[in-house]
Structure formats: C-alpha cells, structure tokens
Scaffold this motif. Sequence first.
Motif, PDB file in Angstrom:
ATOM      1  N   GLU A   1      90.617 -33.816 -20.888  1.00  0.00           N
ATOM      2  CA  GLU A   1      91.892 -34.521 -20.721  1.00  0.00           C
ATOM      3  C   GLU A   1      92.131 -34.787 -19.239  1.00  0.00           C
ATOM      4  O   GLU A   1      91.993 -33.881 -18.413  1.00  0.00           O
ATOM      5  CB  GLU A   1      93.011 -33.637 -21.286  1.00  0.00           C
ATOM      6  N   ILE A   2      92.490 -36.023 -18.909  1.00  0.00           N
ATOM      7  CA  ILE A   2      92.660 -36.403 -17.501  1.00  0.00           C
ATOM      8  C   ILE A   2      94.144 -36.404 -17.147  1.00  0.00           C
ATOM      9  O   ILE A   2      94.923 -37.193 -17.680  1.00  0.00           O
ATOM     10  CB  ILE A   2      92.029 -37.780 -17.226  1.00  0.00           C
ATOM     11  N   THR A   3      94.528 -35.505 -16.247  1.00  0.00           N
ATOM     12  CA  THR A   3      95.912 -35.371 -15.778  1.00  0.00           C
ATOM     13  C   THR A   3      95.981 -35.793 -14.310  1.00  0.00           C
ATOM     14  O   THR A   3      94.971 -36.158 -13.702  1.00  0.00           O
ATOM     15  CB  THR A   3      96.388 -33.927 -15.937  1.00  0.00           C
ATOM     16  N   GLY A   4      97.171 -35.695 -13.736  1.00  0.00           N
ATOM     17  CA  GLY A   4      97.344 -36.019 -12.322  1.00  0.00           C
ATOM     18  C   GLY A   4      96.517 -35.120 -11.425  1.00  0.00           C
ATOM     19  O   GLY A   4      95.938 -35.570 -10.423  1.00  0.00           O
ATOM     20  N   GLU A   5      96.421 -33.822 -11.796  1.00  0.00           N
ATOM     21  CA  GLU A   5      95.642 -32.864 -11.000  1.00  0.00           C
ATOM     22  C   GLU A   5      94.152 -33.230 -11.008  1.00  0.00           C
ATOM     23  O   GLU A   5      93.458 -33.079 -10.001  1.00  0.00           O
ATOM     24  CB  GLU A   5      95.840 -31.439 -11.531  1.00  0.00           C
ATOM     25  N   ALA A   6      93.661 -33.714 -12.158  1.00  0.00           N
ATOM     26  CA  ALA A   6      92.256 -34.136 -12.257  1.00  0.00           C
ATOM     27  C   ALA A   6      91.997 -35.343 -11.367  1.00  0.00           C
ATOM     28  O   ALA A   6      90.922 -35.463 -10.753  1.00  0.00           O
ATOM     29  CB  ALA A   6      91.907 -34.458 -13.709  1.00  0.00           C
ATOM     30  N   LEU A   7      92.975 -36.257 -11.277  1.00  0.00           N
ATOM     31  CA  LEU A   7      92.833 -37.437 -10.426  1.00  0.00           C
ATOM     32  C   LEU A   7      92.816 -37.051  -8.951  1.00  0.00           C
ATOM     33  O   LEU A   7      92.097 -37.650  -8.151  1.00  0.00           O
ATOM     34  CB  LEU A   7      93.970 -38.428 -10.704  1.00  0.00           C
ATOM     35  N   VAL A   8      93.608 -36.039  -8.586  1.00  0.00           N
ATOM     36  CA  VAL A   8      93.613 -35.551  -7.198  1.00  0.00           C
ATOM     37  C   VAL A   8      92.263 -34.913  -6.883  1.00  0.00           C
ATOM     38  O   VAL A   8      91.679 -35.143  -5.817  1.00  0.00           O
ATOM     39  CB  VAL A   8      94.764 -34.538  -6.972  1.00  0.00           C
ATOM     40  N   ALA A   9      91.766 -34.100  -7.807  1.00  0.00           N
ATOM     41  CA  ALA A   9      90.477 -33.426  -7.606  1.00  0.00           C
ATOM     42  C   ALA A   9      89.329 -34.432  -7.478  1.00  0.00           C
ATOM     43  O   ALA A   9      88.373 -34.198  -6.733  1.00  0.00           O
ATOM     44  CB  ALA A   9      90.209 -32.470  -8.767  1.00  0.00           C
ATOM     45  N   ALA A  10      89.453 -35.561  -8.189  1.00  0.00           N
ATOM     46  CA  ALA A  10      88.418 -36.592  -8.130  1.00  0.00           C
ATOM     47  C   ALA A  10      88.537 -37.473  -6.887  1.00  0.00           C
ATOM     48  O   ALA A  10      87.661 -38.291  -6.618  1.00  0.00           O
ATOM     49  CB  ALA A  10      88.486 -37.468  -9.382  1.00  0.00           C
ATOM     50  N   GLY A  11      89.626 -37.324  -6.138  1.00  0.00           N
ATOM     51  CA  GLY A  11      89.827 -38.106  -4.919  1.00  0.00           C
ATOM     52  C   GLY A  11      90.369 -39.498  -5.170  1.00  0.00           C
ATOM     53  O   GLY A  11      90.340 -40.350  -4.286  1.00  0.00           O
TER      54      GLY A  11
END
Length: 199
Positions: free
Chosen positions: A95-105
């Motif tokens: 599941e892609i959340t805001g935190e995952a988007l930050v981690a991905a840059g």
Amino acid sequence: MKLNEIRDNEGAHKKRMRVGRGPGSGKGKTSGRGVKGQKSRTGVSLLGFEGGQMPLYMRMPKRGFNNPNALKLAEVNLWRLQDAVDAKKLDVKSEITGEALVAAGIIRRVKDGVRILGTGELKAKLNLVVWSASSGAVKAIEAAGGSVVQQRIAAEEKAAARVEKRNAARGKAPAPKAPKGDENKVSARARRTAGKAAK
C-alpha cells in the motif's frame, strides 16, 4: 606588457565617496543630504507617502480571498509515480501512503496530506492511500487496475455525521439532501422551509 603593469580601464572603478569628513571635503556636516529632518535619516522610506492623505495603495479595493485554514497539500502527478515504479523506488505490491512517497524521494514532506493529479500516464497497478485525488487521476489509476482511498471523503462523511448527531440532540430537523450527483444544488428556499418546519 608585464603582469605588474596590467591596469583596469580608465573609469572602470570609482572611489567610494567619504562623507562627513569636514567642510574641506565638500561633503562634510550633512553629508550631501541637505539639512536635518526625516529625509536625512537612515532607514526612512517615503515611497507611497502622500503627506498624510490616504495613499493610493490603501484607496484601491481588495480582490480575492486567502483562506487561512486552507490545507497545504503535497501534489504528485501520475508520471512521477510511474517514474518511481520504473526506477524500483516504489513497491507495487504494498500500500502506497504519503510516508512511502517520502521514502521514495517523490515528495519532500507529507504536509497536510498528498493529492494525486492526473498529468502523465500510469501503467503500474498501484493501491494508494492519500488525502485526495483528481477525478482524472482516479480514472487513470483504476484503468491501470489500481485503487485510490481518499481520506478527505472519509473525513467529510465523519464531519457530516457529527453535525447530524449534534442537530438530532438539539431537536433540529436534518438538512434536506439533494439527489445524488447534485449535492451542492439544495436551494436556499428548501433550507429555510426545513428550518421553519423544525421550529
């Protein structure tokens, strides 16, 4: 020509004027600022001052409105998601959340939430949990086999339920609802009629 003979062109450098160094310099006492007063002081700005009269920039009408309570959202387009998937920075299976988007840059910070916009093409099947998404982005994500959970809709439903509960406790009739798809078209007359009926 020798290195020690190199000079700038005549007039290329002008010497700084030294003020307040006696009457013989020509710039003594008031340092070229005339006599004493407001204009001779440092840091005084008279731009737009009209002698005490209401200045032009204050006479002109204001336009627009800036909502102080508006949410600051981190906006992400579909092409950025696809680029991250191609670079294997996003895990398609999770599941892609805001935190995952930050981690991905993809974004620097989540701010008040993430909003997905529909610019670009998305081929990957993504399951997103974000604050909101544009209708075009939702269609593109679902067409690719993915899904979007919009937290904004859940928050609005929770707020509406809270208002209805409070109105029920006070004995007020619920506000009339418009047909589906026309939520914003309940007329003012219908609201007034409902209010009088409650009284």
